[in-house]
Structures are given as structure tokens and as C-alpha cells.
Write an enzyme that holds these catalytic residues in place. Structure first.
Site, PDB file in Angstrom:
ATOM      1  N   ASP A   1       0.956  -1.116  -0.213  1.00 53.76           N
ATOM      2  CA  ASP A   1      -0.320   0.056  -0.108  1.00 53.76           C
ATOM      3  C   ASP A   1       0.777   1.246   0.342  1.00 53.76           C
ATOM      4  O   ASP A   1       0.271   2.230   0.390  1.00 53.76           O
ATOM      5  CB  ASP A   1      -0.870  -0.324   1.128  1.00 53.76           C
ATOM      6  CG  ASP A   1      -2.173   0.768   1.026  1.00 53.76           C
ATOM      7  OD1 ASP A   1      -2.076   1.255   0.357  1.00 53.76           O
ATOM      8  OD2 ASP A   1      -2.067   1.325   1.871  1.00 53.76           O
TER       9      ASP A   1
ATOM     10  N   TRP B   1       0.308  12.140   2.220  1.00 52.60           N
ATOM     11  CA  TRP B   1       0.179  12.565   1.310  1.00 52.60           C
ATOM     12  C   TRP B   1       0.953  14.287   1.925  1.00 52.60           C
ATOM     13  O   TRP B   1       0.832  15.334   1.182  1.00 52.60           O
ATOM     14  CB  TRP B   1      -1.898  12.960   1.108  1.00 52.60           C
ATOM     15  CG  TRP B   1      -2.146  13.229   2.908  1.00 52.60           C
ATOM     16  CD1 TRP B   1      -1.994  14.812   2.754  1.00 52.60           C
ATOM     17  CD2 TRP B   1      -2.737  12.976   3.951  1.00 52.60           C
ATOM     18  NE1 TRP B   1      -2.732  14.677   4.408  1.00 52.60           N
ATOM     19  CE2 TRP B   1      -2.794  14.024   4.680  1.00 52.60           C
ATOM     20  CE3 TRP B   1      -2.217  10.909   4.664  1.00 52.60           C
ATOM     21  CZ2 TRP B   1      -3.280  13.254   6.230  1.00 52.60           C
ATOM     22  CZ3 TRP B   1      -2.863  10.920   5.828  1.00 52.60           C
ATOM     23  CH2 TRP B   1      -2.873  12.035   6.676  1.00 52.60           C
TER      24      TRP B   1
END
Length: 778
Positions: A536, A621
């Protein structure tokens, strides 16, 4: 409850009137506002927008009692298009009261004269002089409300009354003001937007947003009469009927957005997600320095409130344009405010579909702006344009079905008069892409499939038909090099996340950075950070573009701190691999071959394998920053984190998460708790300064908890960042020493920005459910 109140409520039994259940006129008005916002898009403001259904009749097929009507408004009807509204009893009662009021105020039809909408349009634009005060499809004045969609929000009777007796009811959104400043200048004919004890916010005829301090105002008067003339004696009965017909038919905006003039790329503004197209999140402002940062103080706070969702993470980077700050409260509430005081000019609340599915929070990462038009992605898979002057929607396009997991959380990027964006949804097995859109219409100009379709290069890296649900999502903003005319963008993980067996191959272009021709969207080159990703490790970090001397020669470089724990340096003209070095503890790869492909030694397994870093990664992010003054990259980092990655067989089902396993770890991934009792070896946070020439860490600013904060670098040699502990820091860009600490009381999950208004530099950052803005003590 956007589909409405009564696709189900066919005429049947009349209910008793609202006088019998104690509602006040104010309650009815509130109910009407909610109805017009959430229900009128289907039912129309008069309740007759659905064929065969007339809510104004006060007769409801499925509701024989008031309690049943309120229950339908709250819960919907299973098996029908009627969704649950989930309103509290009081609010549902207000809406029911508004429905009853429709029956008592059926519209009069101007003496029965039938109107012609085409003739009415000519009257509105000509004889009626309506555009001297109002706007329709982007033309006219901002003095009065925009009429582009008046037929979707105002009842026929209200439109008639406004034309015949405009002074009888002056709506709150149509109050004009006269202002005389202390220097004698006059603002005449402006529309009042907001006011408080100390300030006033208005919009003038041209659309300029103006915020005034009352200490700078000599005279301020809210006009008690309408500036709009009555048309009873100015137009004939036929002309009035024609005008009403045209306005009633106005259901949507049909004009072009305002894309010019372009705003100057000046340090005082913050015009794009990273501050500039190079992704550096660096500002040339230098009023705040290492010497005076200790004098920073709080200037204002904006608290998110309904219809925003304060409990959701606040990940949006603000934009600042000529003294106006634009932010997005979660999930999709746009707020425009005075950047110096935080006072609100306007808000626009998008109502997302109940079908929206998000793996990791109902979030938005920010806006893009071109001229006077804002662009926003929505959590139900839409891209939309708004007028930056008043928040009026211009166009909306869909990037995919929310039922299938498509959402748009990325802050779009403006490149060469195009809006660049793509869908999130990697945990739902979407088929990802990055596209360019026409800013005037929303029409797609080009598309690059991040999971190649049959016949496209790279499809062969997907065994069988695994490409169909290969994910490759887009959820963090990329960068652009004008000299090379190249867009650089990080791509998300493959699907399923942790089980690679159903998708043999490298699975291009997931967990990669792609370099695309800006004009065509054609691939120039790519580099895959994590081939056949089983961890991931989305590569959705910001590509940082820097021109540096590399081994004695000038070179155009791409710097990338990746979720997989390695810091990379690539030649951004060719994609050549130059350097990779871990900036956190890594055990899934032992090194790199001559072409820069990692030598993978870790895997996700049915039994579970311990992997460093954990599945949230060495970073994520939250944006890095680069200072051309120090030539250092500043990386928000998760140190010494690990997870046990477990794979399992999982079939794709549309709308369900398609993870193919899980990752267990000690550090809360998305929603941290209120306390931290972990041992340091279980994970901690740091802002790290990395030398891109060597990959070496030059300094660390350590935090007891991990950080989800972006980083900002400035020409004052100050680096700003936060963390999960409720603090916001100013650090020395060269040494990492803490210069100042502000208490914000909530986790920082967004990137800071800096801007200048009237010669003063500010720094602003969301934290918890609020936006905090700081400046130097005066």
C-alpha cells in the site's frame, strides 16, 4: 436528501395545517431554506417538479399523519429513489411546515396571461435593464443576486412579487449599502455580504470583494428600500408574464466562467497547492525571519461549522489571491474570507451524494484558481467550477460513479489553461486516470490511464484481466515544468492493496511517478518506485522540481520523498535514476540494481510479515518543501514505524473495499487517539532536512508522535510545520532549531501557506477543525 421529499408522496390525504403544531414564521423560513437547498433540484421550488407529484396540494400518498410525513423526511422510503434525510425531529418538522405553507400560497398567474420565455429573455437583457444590477450566465452586475438559477430556488409567486412589489420583501442576500471611508472615498451601490462589530464585508458592482474595518469607515448605511424598481407600471401584463416565464425557466448556469485576467505570480499570493508549479512549497516572502519568528502571534481563527463536518480531517491547502483566502472545510464547503481578518465573504456548501465512498476520511485537499474561477473536486467523484467572486457554481462534471468508489479529493492543478485532476478510490478497485479539462466547460481534453487498458503500453504488466480493477488512484497534486512542457504526477497503489497474487507483473503505472506531455497527455517517461506493490505504498507524494548542480554539472532534477521510505533523485528531462537512499528505517528492499529497480526482499503473506516502514509509509500525502537558499528538502517523516502485512484472497465487488489483506501496527494510521503511551521504538515523528546531492539527513526536528503536517519553507530561512500533538512550529531552515511554537489544539493534517496583505506577512494552517493564521506582533 438531494433527490427530494416526494418522489413517493403522491396525492392522497390532506394533513392539518402548521398552525396546529406550533411553528413560527421563522421556523417555516428555515424549513424552506433547507428544502430549496436539498430538495428543489428535483421537486422545484414550488414542489411540482416531479411529474404527477404536487407537494403544494398538502396531500401525501404515504403520509396520513404529520408524524408519518416527518418520518418520511427523516428516513426516506426503502426501495424508492427517496433517500433518508437524517434530519433531527425539529428540522424535519420545519421542512414539513414549509410543505404545508406551499398549499396556502399557490402562485397567482398574472391575470392568466401566458408568457413566452424567449421574449422574456429579451426584456430582461433590454427594456427591463435587469443586468444593471443582476447577473445571468456570467453577464451583468454583482449588485443584486445572481439570477442564473433563480427558477430552481424561487417560487413563481416570489418571482412575481419581486417584480411587482420589490420593496415589500427585501431578502437578506439583497441588501445594498453606502459606505464613506474616513479618507472621504465612497463605495456606493455595494451588496452587503457580512458584518460584525469591527468589520464589514461587501461586494461591489464589478465583483470585487472588499473588507472594511469600522475604524476606517466614517458613514455606513444599509439601504432599507430596494434599489430595484417596480415593474407593474413599467411593463405590460404580457411583458411581465414573459419575464416571469423566462426567470422561472432559469434552472442552471449556461455561461462561461471568468478566466481572465490571470493573477500575478507574486510572493504575496498563494495561487496553487504547492505555491508554485514546481512543487517546492517555498515562498520568497522574508518579513518573518529567524530573528523575529519568536514574535509570531495568533491573528485570527476560522472554526468549521455545519454544513461542514468538523469531525473530519482538515487537509485542504488554502489559496490566497489579492487579500482573499479560499479554503475548503471538509468535505466540500468552500469559504472565501478576508485573509487579514478571517471574516467571511461567502460560503458554498456542496451536498455530496450519500453514495460517496472513501477509505480514509471525507476530505478535500484544496482548490485551484484560474482568473476568477475556482475548481474543486468532490467526494462523490465530481469536478466543479465556481465563480471566485460569489461562489456561484458554473459547471460540474463526473469523473466516475461514487457507488464504485470514485471520489476526487486532489487539489487540481492549472497548466496552460487546463485543469488537471484525477479520481481517488484505490481501496475500491477503480480504474485510475489523470485528465486535463477545459476550464470553460469541464470537457475532457485528454486522459492518461494510470492502469493501461488493453492495447496500451504497460497493460502487459498486469496478468490476466487484473487491470480491470487495478486502482492507480490520483489524490495528491503534481507539478509542472514549463521549459520541458511536462507534467509530473505521483500515482497510487495497485488493487488489491496487499495481495499481489491476483495481479502478476509490475503493475504499471501504479506506485510510480509519470511524466506527461502537457499538451497531449502522452507518456514521456515513468519511474516505478515500488514494482508489484504489496505494501500500500502509494506514490502520491508531491514531485519537487529543482535545478541544481549534480556531480559538477547543472541538471534539471526531480526530488521525491516516497511513502516506501526512500528519498529519490531523478533526471526530470529523461527519467534517469540518479540516487535513492532511505530517510527512515526500511526492510522491504535491500538495495537497487543498475537501472534503479529495487531489490525486494519483503512481501505481504497470509501469515504476516513485519515490514518497515508501516503501511502509512515513511511519509504520505503531507507535502515536503524545498528551499533554493539552503538547497535542502524538508520531509515530514514517520520514524521507526512498522506493520505486519497480511495478504488474503478477496474477490472484487463494486462498492466494497478491495484490499486483499490488511496491515496491523502500533501507530494509529488515520484517526489518532487523545493520548500517546507508545514506546519510542514503536514510532515517532520528525521534520527531516535532506541534502538532495547525497541523500544524507542534515538535521531532524523530533516529535514524540508522528506527523501528518505539510511543510513550508520561506526566504526568511524559516520552515513551518506541525504535528499530531496540537503544536505549530517555526524552525530554523539551516539547523532545525525551534524558533517558536504556537498552540493550535488539534492535529495538523494540511500544508501551511504564507502570504502578504497590506505589507504584512502571514502564515496560515488548518489544525483540528479550524484554520489558524499568525503574523508578527505589532
Amino acid at each position: 436528501m438531494r433527490i427530494g421529499i416526494a418522489l413517493l408522496l403522491l396525492a392522497a390525504l390532506p394533513l392539518f395545517s402548521q398552525e396546529d403544531h406550533g411553528l413560527t414564521p421563522a421556523d417555516i423560513e428555515r424549513g424552506g431554506q433547507i428544502f430549496l437547498s436539498n430538495c428543489a433540484s428535483c421537486h422545484g421550488p414550488d414542489g411540482d417538479g416531479v411529474s404527477g407529484v404536487n407537494l403544494a396540494s398538502n396531500k401525501f400518498r404515504h403520509a396520513a399523519t404529520e408524524r408519518e410525513l416527518i418520518g418520511i423526511i427523516q428516513n426516506g422510503i426503502p426501495g424508492t429513489p427517496m433517500p433518508p434525510g437524517n434530519y433531527p425531529n425539529q428540522v424535519a418538522g420545519w421542512i414539513a411546515g414549509y410543505l404545508h405553507s406551499l398549499a396556502r400560497s399557490a402562485p397567482a398567474i398574472l391575470g392568466g396571461v401566458k408568457g413566452d420565455a424567449a421574449r422574456g429573455k429579451a426584456i430582461v437583457e433590454g427594456k427591463g435593464q435587469c443586468l444593471d444590477c443582476h447577473r445571468i450566465d456570467g453577464k451583468g452586475s454583482f449588485l443584486g443576486p445572481d439570477l442564473s438559477e433563480v427558477g430552481a430556488s424561487r417560487r413563481v409567486a416570489e418571482i412575481e412579487r419581486s417584480l411587482l412589489e420589490p420593496a415589500k420583501e427585501i431578502r437578506a442576500d439583497n441588501r445594498t449599502v453606502w459606505v464613506t471611508r474616513t479618507d472621504g472615498t465612497v463605495i456606493s451601490g455595494a451588496r452587503l455580504l457580512n458584518q460584525d462589530t469591527d468589520t464589514v464585508q461587501v461586494i461591489d458592482k464589478t465583483g470585487k470583494l472588499i473588507s472594511l474595518r469600522r475604524t476606517d469607515v466614517r458613514e455606513f448605511e444599509i439601504q432599507k428600500t430596494s434599489p430595484m424598481p417596480g415593474f407593474k407600471d413599467r411593463l405590460s401584463a404580457q411583458e411581465l408574464a414573459d419575464t416571469v416565464s423566462y426567470l422561472v425557466a432559469r434552472k442552471s448556469f449556461a455561461g462561461a466562467p471568468s478566466l481572465a485576467p490571470a493573477h500575478a505570480d507574486e510572493p504575496r499570493n498563494w495561487l496553487t497547492y504547492s505555491g508554485a508549479l514546481n512543487g517546492q512549497r517555498y515562498s520568497k516572502l522574508n518579513q518573518i525571519t529567524t530573528a523575529n519568528a519568536k514574535n509570531l502571534e495568533l491573528k485570527w481563527v476560522l472554526q468549521a461549522r455545519p454544513p461542514a463536518e468538523p469531525a473530519s480531517k482538515y487537509e485542504a491547502t488554502s489559496l490566497v489571491v489579492d487579500g482573499v483566502l479560499y479554503t475548503v472545510e471538509p468535505p466540500n464547503v468552500v469559504v472565501a474570507m478576508d485573509a487579514a481578518t478571517g471574516r467571511i465573504f461567502w460560503t458554498y456548501a456542496y451536498n455530496p451524494s450519500p453514495a460517496a465512498r472513501l477509505c480514509c476520511g471525507r476530505v478535500n485537499r484544496g482548490l485551484a484558481i484560474l482568473g476568477n474561477t475556482l475548481f474543486m473536486g468532490t467526494i462523490d467523484g465530481k469536478l466543479m467550477a465556481l465563480d471566485a467572486r460569489d461562489g456561484h457554481p458554473v459547471w460540474t462534471v463526473s469523473l466516475g460513479k461514487p457507488e464504485a468508489g470514485y471520489s476526487v479529493t486532489v487539489a487540481p492543478l492549472i497548466v496552460k489553461n487546463m485543469v488537471i485532476a484525477g479520481p481517488a478510490g484505490g481501496e475500491y478497485g477503480i480504474s485510475g486516470f489523470l485528465s486535463a479539462y477545459d476550464p470553460e466547460t469541464g470537457k475532457e481534453i485528454w486522459r492518461f490511464n494510470t492502469v493501461p487498458q488493453p492495447g496500451e503500453p504497460g497493460n502487459e504488466t498486469w496478468g490476466g484481466d487484473s487491470w480491470k480493477h487495478g486502482s492507480g488512484s490520483i489524490w495528491t497534486t503534481g507539478s509542472y515544468d514549463a521549459d520541458l512542457n511536462t507534467i509530473y504526477w505521483g500515482v497510487g497503489n495497485p488493487g488489491p492493496d496487499w495481495n499481489g497474487d491476483p495481479r502478476p507483473g509490475d503493475n504499471l503505472y501504479t506506485s510510480s511517478v509519470i511524466a506527461l506531455d502537457a499538451d497531449t497527455g502522452k507518456l514521456k517517461w515513468y519511474y516505478q518506485f515500488t514494482p508489484h506493490d504489496e505494501f500500500d505504498f502509494d506514490s502520491t507524494q508531491v514531485p519537487v522540481l529543482a535545478d541544481l548542480t549534480w556531480q559538477g554539472k547543472p541538471r534539471k532534477l526531480l526530488l521525491f520523498a516516497n511513502r516506501n521510505g526512500f528519498f529519490y533523485v531523478l533526471d526530470r528531462a529523461t527519467g534517469e535514476f540518479l540516487l535513492a537512499k532511505p530517510f527512515v528505517k526500511v526492510n522491504w528492499a535491500s538495495g537497487f540494481d543498475a537501472k534503479g529497480k529495487p531489490v525486494q526482499v519483503g512481501h505481504s503473506t497470509p501469515e504476516g510479515m513485519l515490514i518497515y516502514p508501516n503501511n502509512q509509509g515513511g511519509t504520505n500525502w503531507y507535502n515536503p518543501a524545498f528551499s533554493p537558499r539552503t538547497e535542502l528538502v524538508y520531509i515530514p517523516s514517520w520514524m521507526d514505524t512498522y506493520s505486519v502485512n497480511i495478504s488474503r484472497r478477496e474477490e472484487y465487488v463494486e462498492g466494497n473495499q478491495f484490499g486483499g489483506g490488511t496491515a496491523t501496527h502500533d501507530v494509529p494510521g488515520l484517526r489518532p487517539g487523545f493520548t500517546n503511551r507508545r514506546l519510542p521504538e514503536m514510532g515517532w515523528g520528525a521534520i527531516q532536512a535532506v541534502d538532495p546531492h547525497t541523500g544524507d539527513v542534515k538535521w531532524q526536528f523530533k516529535m514524540a508522535d508522528v506527523t501528518d503536517s505539510g511543510v513550508l519553507a520561506t526566504a526568511g530561512d524559516v520552515v513551518f510545520a506541525g504535528g499530531r500533538e496540537g503544536y505549530f512550529y517555526a524552525l530554523d531552515a539551516r539547523s532545525g532549531a525551534m524558533l517558536w511554537k504556537g498552540v493550535v489544539g488539534g492535529q495538523v493534517t494540511a500544508g501551511p501557506v504564507t502570504f502578504e496583505v497590506e505589507g504584512k506577512q502571514y502564515v496560515s494552517v488548518p489544525a483540528g477543525s479550524a484554520v489558524f493564521t499568525f503574523g508578527l506582533r505589532e
